[in-house]
Design a protein around this motif. Structure first.
Motif, short mmCIF file in Angstrom:
data_model
loop_
_atom_site.label_atom_id
_atom_site.label_comp_id
_atom_site.label_asym_id
_atom_site.label_seq_id
_atom_site.Cartn_x
_atom_site.Cartn_y
_atom_site.Cartn_z
N ARG A 35 -73.99 -9.74 -45.56
CA ARG A 35 -75.23 -10.40 -45.96
C ARG A 35 -75.81 -9.70 -47.19
O ARG A 35 -75.96 -8.49 -47.22
CB ARG A 35 -76.21 -10.29 -44.79
N TYR A 54 -79.20 -9.58 -49.74
CA TYR A 54 -80.60 -9.95 -49.68
C TYR A 54 -80.86 -11.20 -50.51
O TYR A 54 -80.45 -11.30 -51.65
CB TYR A 54 -81.50 -8.80 -50.17
N GLY A 55 -81.52 -12.16 -49.92
CA GLY A 55 -81.89 -13.36 -50.65
C GLY A 55 -80.77 -14.37 -50.77
O GLY A 55 -80.95 -15.43 -51.34
N THR A 56 -79.61 -14.06 -50.23
CA THR A 56 -78.50 -15.01 -50.27
C THR A 56 -78.04 -15.27 -48.84
O THR A 56 -77.72 -14.33 -48.11
CB THR A 56 -77.34 -14.43 -51.09
N ARG A 57 -77.99 -16.49 -48.48
CA ARG A 57 -77.61 -16.81 -47.11
C ARG A 57 -76.15 -17.18 -47.04
O ARG A 57 -75.62 -17.82 -47.94
CB ARG A 57 -78.45 -17.97 -46.61
N PRO A 58 -75.51 -16.82 -45.94
CA PRO A 58 -74.13 -17.26 -45.75
C PRO A 58 -74.10 -18.77 -45.55
O PRO A 58 -75.05 -19.35 -45.02
CB PRO A 58 -73.70 -16.54 -44.49
N ARG A 93 -77.22 -19.54 -40.43
CA ARG A 93 -78.03 -20.63 -39.85
C ARG A 93 -77.86 -21.84 -40.73
O ARG A 93 -78.06 -21.77 -41.95
CB ARG A 93 -79.51 -20.23 -39.76
N ARG A 94 -77.49 -22.95 -40.13
CA ARG A 94 -77.22 -24.15 -40.92
C ARG A 94 -78.39 -24.53 -41.82
O ARG A 94 -79.54 -24.49 -41.40
CB ARG A 94 -76.90 -25.32 -40.00
N ASN A 95 -78.13 -24.89 -43.04
CA ASN A 95 -79.15 -25.36 -43.97
C ASN A 95 -79.41 -26.84 -43.72
O ASN A 95 -78.63 -27.71 -44.11
CB ASN A 95 -78.66 -25.13 -45.40
N ALA A 138 -79.50 -29.42 -46.68
CA ALA A 138 -78.22 -29.97 -47.14
C ALA A 138 -77.73 -31.05 -46.18
O ALA A 138 -77.27 -32.11 -46.58
CB ALA A 138 -77.18 -28.85 -47.23
N LEU A 165 -82.11 -28.60 -53.00
CA LEU A 165 -80.80 -28.06 -52.60
C LEU A 165 -80.17 -27.33 -53.78
O LEU A 165 -79.58 -26.26 -53.64
CB LEU A 165 -79.89 -29.21 -52.16
N CYS A 202 -87.17 -22.42 -40.62
CA CYS A 202 -86.22 -21.62 -41.40
C CYS A 202 -84.98 -22.45 -41.76
O CYS A 202 -84.44 -22.32 -42.86
CB CYS A 202 -85.80 -20.37 -40.63
N ALA A 203 -84.54 -23.28 -40.83
CA ALA A 203 -83.37 -24.12 -41.09
C ALA A 203 -83.67 -25.10 -42.22
O ALA A 203 -82.78 -25.48 -42.97
CB ALA A 203 -82.96 -24.87 -39.83
N ARG A 204 -84.93 -25.49 -42.35
CA ARG A 204 -85.32 -26.34 -43.49
C ARG A 204 -85.51 -25.51 -44.74
O ARG A 204 -85.88 -26.03 -45.78
CB ARG A 204 -86.63 -27.08 -43.19
N ARG A 205 -85.36 -24.22 -44.58
CA ARG A 205 -85.45 -23.29 -45.71
C ARG A 205 -86.84 -23.30 -46.36
O ARG A 205 -86.96 -23.35 -47.59
CB ARG A 205 -84.39 -23.60 -46.77
N GLU A 212 -83.69 -13.91 -40.91
CA GLU A 212 -84.38 -14.85 -41.79
C GLU A 212 -85.13 -14.10 -42.89
O GLU A 212 -85.09 -14.48 -44.07
CB GLU A 212 -85.36 -15.71 -40.99
N ILE A 213 -85.81 -13.04 -42.49
CA ILE A 213 -86.56 -12.25 -43.46
C ILE A 213 -85.60 -11.58 -44.43
O ILE A 213 -85.83 -11.56 -45.65
CB ILE A 213 -87.46 -11.23 -42.74
N ALA A 214 -84.49 -11.07 -43.88
CA ALA A 214 -83.48 -10.44 -44.74
C ALA A 214 -82.92 -11.45 -45.73
O ALA A 214 -82.58 -11.12 -46.86
CB ALA A 214 -82.35 -9.86 -43.88
N ALA A 215 -82.84 -12.71 -45.31
CA ALA A 215 -82.30 -13.74 -46.19
C ALA A 215 -83.34 -14.22 -47.19
O ALA A 215 -83.06 -15.07 -48.02
CB ALA A 215 -81.80 -14.91 -45.36
N GLY A 216 -84.56 -13.68 -47.08
CA GLY A 216 -85.52 -13.97 -48.14
C GLY A 216 -86.71 -14.84 -47.75
O GLY A 216 -87.51 -15.21 -48.60
#
Lengths: 344, 344
Positions: A10, A12-16, A60-62, A65, B68, B126-129, B148-152
């Motif tokens: 992971r 930071y700021g970029t999601r898988p 976590r699914r976006n 999209a 997106l 979060c899934a809706r970003r 989620e926080i780590a992902a920004g």
DNA sequence: CTGAAAGCGCTTACAG
DNA sequence: CTGAAAGCGCTTACAG
């Protein structure tokens, strides 16, 4: 291009993404999609490998999209006058519960009674492609919604009808409620009754005034135009209106206040006076029964308003295509003392 | 594949895309994008042709698709206890205004004081970003938010701190407020004071109880545990608690009610009694001044709570990466009569 | 000043 | 049971 097979950790700021999960689990993209969506036809062993990858990457699914691909956004927009107004609390909550029951998210905004702001909010919601809209209209021209509705965004108006547009509406019977409230004052002996209402461009304000006039006319009572005041509901304006009616040449012995904010200010004005003045208010409010005297009101069911509008909306989203419908909910007179005071 | 050059007309439920506009205007996709986004470097003549096509087709950019591609969604999520609770009205409105000022939309939901429902809502957001979250926590374990926080996703808690997570929080000083309110009753001669609060798992309930105990201890007064009641704030439970304290072996002469809902029920219970009982409530409420006696309260500023949390959130979104911060807002004692009654 | 190609992160339709 | 290709409607990076 990032080589995602080499950087599964992971950042930071970029999601898988599903692609990252697929790479880590050593499977194809579609298999990840199947597992994430609980689709059948995947070996338990493969499912487990995908699950492990999801867990390890914090995937976590976006849904944004997903939505772009699927068409429906599973979200609805609610535009009302003011999120902070207690009248709209139960209405919002009822809409939220319905949305939740249908798996939809609620996007929320206040028009602040400004037609331009209402339009901006509504169109911003449409740009996000909400599936449906519930709107307490501030403006009186909703033709701007025509292309959106034609494109499939279900729309229900609540509390007030839209302008120049044929659409579903859920209303409270303001006319009948006001007429009943004023008739109640007349039945208790009042002949000079004041009416303090909201801005005349607001539909409910006009309907309630119409109810007042009907009750007076029905009892053969003349209306002195000095007893009627429509305008903004800020305390200063309302107090001034009340004072003019109470201290004028032909003082009123009773007041009908046409919404919750007006009623509260009217109570304040009356509490500072020695001569008792009867009062009936449109809209119930907390603690109305604990004031002295208790405040007699014409109650409307805000939660039911929201529930009915949401029902209508989700029925449209489920494909109902019958013509737009006007639903009118009844009011209820709750006598508590202030409306039963005799003329002084 | 649909031949969009041959079907430029609007079909029900199908929206025109930039591709349709481009085809109709006889230009490239990128040129349409430039016009829609007001980018420079397009001939006035071309701009006009694109505008005409947009108008004719009823095109409105799909912001979901834009999002997106761009990364940020320009939306924030607000999870609180109950959309219908008047306490949260001004808080929600303040958050909405901040969102609006930053061009963001507000997604809104109620946890109903259920930790699992809080989690579902937050993760759905979060899934809706959403770009950020403002949460009035219901649960006491927020580790689920770590990825989620780590992902920004910027996150600010408000009214109550998160559990097992280091994050920004904005609180009201419940401890100091309750202590001041109880000290006020003590200063007016009370020695036996009851405390009725919320569920003990709620942080503010515990803090206010701590304030009560500190005030009592500070005045050298013993606390009979029969004077302390924590639990759900439904009227039946609160009334039973009040009765037990008022009619018990060592009856209290004053009550401290630890939130708005408790206060309202306490007022109802006290209004039915002949013996005057002093009352101070945490949270102000409308009409508190018009009751008889007026209700003395420890007021907190819910709008300021929302404003501060939103400020913090948007500062994070603008890149602030200083360590998480706890902000505590002061309370204000408003004497109105009920808190100044002497012991009977 | 203008546009073709690639890609955002998923799902759909199809083929093995 | 599994996956490669195409596409949802935009924007980005680049080339003319």
């Amino acid at each position: 291009m990032a080589d995602s097979t080499r950087t599964p950790e992971r950042r930071y700021g970029t999601r898988p993404t599903m692609k990252d999960v697929a790479a880590r689990a050593g499977v194809g993209l579609k298999t990840v999609s199947r597992v994430v969506n609980g689709e059948p036809g995947v070996t338990p062993d493969t499912v487990q490998r995908v699950r492990n990858a999801i867990e390890a990457l914090g995937f976590r699914r976006n849904d944004s999209a997903r939505i772009l691909r699927k068409g429906r956004t599973a979200s609805i927009g609610l535009v009302l006058e003011d999120l902070a107004d207690p009248f709209y609390g139960p209405l919002s909550r009822a809409v939220e519960e319905a949305a939740r029951a249908h798996g939809a998210l609620l996007i929320h905004g206040s028009s602040a009674e400004d037609p331009e702001r209402e339009r901006e909010l509504v169109l911003a919601f449409c740009a996000r492609r909400v599936d449906g809209l519930i709107v307490v209209p501030a403006g009186d021209d909703h033709r701007y919604l025509e292309p959106e509705i034609a494109a499939g965004i279900a729309t229900v108006f609540v509390d007030r009808p839209p302008g120049l547009l044929d659409a579903d509406v859920v209303l409270t019977d303001s006319y009948a409620g006001a007429r009943e409230g004023v008739a109640h004052l007349i039945a208790h002996g009042h002949r000079r009754i004041g009416f303090i209402g909201d801005l005349p461009r607001i539909h409910t304000a006009r309907e309630r005034l119409r109810g007042y006039r009907a009750a007076m006319a029905g009892a053969g009572l003349p209306v002195d135009e000095a007893w009627v005041s429509l305008g903004p509901t800020d305390p200063a304006r309302v107090r001034a209106a009340a004072r003019a009616m109470l201290d004028g040449a032909r003082p009123v012995t009773a007041l009908f206040s046409a919404n919750n904010r007006v009623t509260v200010t009217a109570v304040r004005e009356l509490s500072g006076r020695t001569r008792p003045v009867a009062l009936v208010g449109f809209d119930d409010f907390e603690l109305a029964d604990l004031l002295d005297p208790g405040v007699t009101v014409i109650a409307q069911d805000a939660a039911q308003l929201g529930r009915t509008a949401a029902d209508r909306l989700f029925r449209r989203l489920d494909g109902a295509d019958d013509p737009p419908e006007v639903t009118t909910l009844p009011t209820r007179l709750i006598p508590r003392g202030s409306g039963e005071l005799p003329p002084s």
